[in-house]
Design an enzyme around this catalytic site. Structure first.
Site, PDB file in Angstrom:
ATOM      1  N   SER A  65      48.213  -5.477  33.438  1.00  0.00           N
ATOM      2  CA  SER A  65      47.228  -4.566  32.859  1.00  0.00           C
ATOM      3  C   SER A  65      47.062  -3.331  33.732  1.00  0.00           C
ATOM      4  CB  SER A  65      45.884  -5.268  32.681  1.00  0.00           C
ATOM      5  OG  SER A  65      45.203  -5.429  33.910  1.00  0.00           O
ATOM      6  N   PHE A 125      46.921   7.400  29.079  1.00  0.00           N
ATOM      7  CA  PHE A 125      47.458   6.053  29.020  1.00  0.00           C
ATOM      8  C   PHE A 125      48.066   5.743  27.662  1.00  0.00           C
ATOM      9  CE2 PHE A 125      43.716   5.328  32.008  1.00  0.00           C
ATOM     10  CZ  PHE A 125      44.473   5.675  33.108  1.00  0.00           C
ATOM     11  N   TRP A 158      49.904  -1.165  32.843  1.00  0.00           N
ATOM     12  CA  TRP A 158      49.651  -0.540  31.536  1.00  0.00           C
ATOM     13  C   TRP A 158      48.863   0.746  31.703  1.00  0.00           C
ATOM     14  CZ3 TRP A 158      45.225   0.913  29.004  1.00  0.00           C
ATOM     15  CH2 TRP A 158      45.334   1.220  27.649  1.00  0.00           C
ATOM     16  N   HIS A 159      47.958   0.797  32.679  1.00  0.00           N
ATOM     17  CA  HIS A 159      47.116   1.968  32.874  1.00  0.00           C
ATOM     18  C   HIS A 159      47.870   3.159  33.446  1.00  0.00           C
ATOM     19  CE1 HIS A 159      43.742  -0.783  32.193  1.00  0.00           C
ATOM     20  NE2 HIS A 159      43.003   0.293  32.012  1.00  0.00           N
ATOM     21  N   GLY A 160      49.049   2.961  33.960  1.00  0.00           N
ATOM     22  CA  GLY A 160      49.800   4.106  34.466  1.00  0.00           C
ATOM     23  C   GLY A 160      50.938   3.692  35.368  1.00  0.00           C
TER      24      GLY A 160
END
Length: 526
Positions: free
Chosen positions: A333, A526, A336-338
């Site tokens: 996760s 994102f 996923w944010h960057g």
């Protein structure tokens, strides 16, 4: 075209009037799809093709899965569709990051390489609509829903403009039936709730998040009059920590709240993505309330499959296997944010806080079980997850400001302490998101721990106090709007007075702060 712009206001009014004027279901579906593509194309029309491609992949794959009676073929199609989606996401968002990281690793070993980089912009909302479209194919494969036969309805599900750019990440089982059968008549109560939500979301974005943004930049990276970096005092570092938490919540929860309000005006219900998370009393409760649709996505498609696997070589059983799955899920996760190792660290550390929280609660429950003869239930993860079995539902516990138990002074002090112990570590950790640099974050943490001396900005401190006060007002009003939405509104004069007072404050704040420099939505990246 941002939600808090005059251009979007004109755009939405035109769409809403046309939507409620047209009687034909098909024309209204086409209107929503056309408006969604137009909205997305204004960010960068070149990426419209990518949105259409992702839609075509999952629409076609789901129909093939639905029509095939061969389990092997069904799985092959599902894996191919998921791989294609992840491939698109990987090329546009992660290719340069992993190639550069590999080159840096080889360089540290003495092999200097200069790999080719794509250096292309990440399309707005790519991670959101990719996850939304991909979940549809997986759910069809799992037999939870049937494949949609209407390409217009499915394309609108993927591209629905209120939640396209930054969520919430909707499930096809919830949104597709609404798009397939649009409401024929306008509901005055739904419109009122929608307008209240839009006002609340704009307040959170314009009067909280945008006000905090320059405070965060100045507090976390202080400079002198000549633009040279200077040491920040521990007070200014704390100001930056809390200012960013207010900014992040105001920005993202503001977007999600506006999205819900816009959809509500169109007679469509989308998910509540934030449930007043900054009043959470444990790490588990926080992640049940923060970015709910993303955490539920990771829970259903990453955490559960990892948890249910048998790791014979690792010899992971019971709680150890659950915690391993949790750490992997939160690390992913963070990615996923960057595309940044700082964000990977952030995700892993957030998972570590959750594991620690689980361990402490497990110890307390075991101690209590000694006296009552019952081991109790252990919950962990992005939903109410019982040890050894998935949860029965997605709803978090209904605890929030204004929704506690007996309001005695000792209880209030205890609740405040639990909230502080939950939120402060997360706020300190979350400075990794705006800084995107572990070394810069370490400087902030060092200043806090060592009570470093340096620059202090009184105006920034006052701004943070305003942000915290505005956060309370916004969350209180959200409780009242949810009561109205669910038919639980209290009609006495005190409630009406407080409602009007909050609305008046939010309107005045919007008028005061709307003249400032607008900030892009943080989660658009994102």
């Amino acid at each position: 075209m941002l939600f808090n712009s005059l251009q979007f206001a004109v755009f939405f009014v035109v769409v809403a009037v046309a939507y409620w004027t047209i009687r034909s279901q098909r024309l209204r579906q086409l209107l929503l799809l056309g408006a969604s593509y137009f909205f997305y194309g204004l960010f960068d029309w070149r990426f419209l093709g990518l949105l259409v491609l992702s839609t075509a992949i999952d629409f076609t794959a789901a129909r093939l899965i639905q029509r095939s009676g061969d389990p092997g073929a069904r799985k092959t199609v599902m894996v191919a569709a998921v791989s294609a989606n992840l491939g698109i996401l990987g090329v546009f968002k992660y290719f340069d990051f992993f190639v550069s990281s590999a080159a840096d690793l080889l360089g540290s070993l003495g092999w200097n390489v200069s790999p080719p980089l794509l250096e292309i912009a990440v399309p707005v909302g790519l991670s959101f609509y990719t996850f939304q479209s991909m979940s549809y194919t997986i759910d069809v494969y799992r037999g939870k829903i049937t494949a949609e036969e209407d390409p217009i309805v499915f394309a609108t599900y993927v591209a629905f403009f209120p939640q396209l750019a930054a969520g919430p990440i909707e499930r096809a089982g919830d949104l597709v039936p609404q798009l397939r059968s649009l409401p024929e008549r306008i509901d005055p109560k739904a419109v009122r709730v929608g307008l209240e939500l839009v006002l609340l979301g704009l307040f959170r974005k314009v009067a909280l998040a945008d006000v905090m943004a320059p405070v965060v930049r100045d507090a976390l990276r202080p400079q002198d009059a000549f633009g040279r970096p200077v040491e920040a005092s521990w007070i200014l570092s704390w100001v930056g920590v809390f200012a960013f938490m207010v900014q992040l919540y105001g920005d993202f929860a503001g977007y999600s709240t506006i999205a819900r309000g816009l959809a509500k005006i169109l007679g469509i219900d989308i998910s509540r993505n934030f449930r007043r998370p900054l009043w959470s009393r444990s790490q588990q409760e926080f992640w049940q309330r923060w970015h709910v649709t993303l955490m539920n996505w990771f829970r259903d498609y990453v955490y559960y499959p990892l948890w249910r696997r048998r790791y014979r070589r690792l010899r992971l059983r019971g709680v150890a296997r659950m915690r391993f799955a949790l750490m992997v899920t939160f690390t992913l996760s963070g990615l996923w944010h960057g595309a940044s190792w700082a964000l990977v660290l952030w995700g892993s550390a957030a998972g570590g806080l959750l594991v620690l929280d689980h361990s402490l609660r497990r110890g307390r429950r075991r101690a209590a079980a000694t006296s009552v003869g019952d081991q109790g239930e252990i919950e962990v993860g992005a939903g109410a997850v019982r040890e050894g079995a998935p949860p029965a539902g997605d709803e978090p516990s209904p605890t929030a400001v204004g929704e506690r138990g007996a309001a005695t002074l000792p209880n209030r002090i205890l609740e405040a302490g639990r909230v502080a112990v939950t939120i402060i570590p997360l706020a300190v950790l979350t400075v990794l998101l705006p800084l995107r640099s572990v070394s810069d974050a370490v400087d902030v943490w060092t200043s806090i721990i060592t009570f470093g001396s340096g620059a202090v900005d009184g105006a920034a401190l006052l701004a943070v106090l305003w942000g915290l006060a505005g956060l309370v007002v916004g969350d209180r009003h959200e409780i009242a709007v949810e009561a109205l939405e669910e038919g639980r509104a209290v009609g006495d004069s005190t409630a009406s007075f407080l409602w009007g007072l909050r609305v008046g404050m939010m309107v005045c704040a919007l008028l005061v702060f709307s003249g400032g420099a607008g900030e892009p939505y943080f989660y658009f990246q994102f």
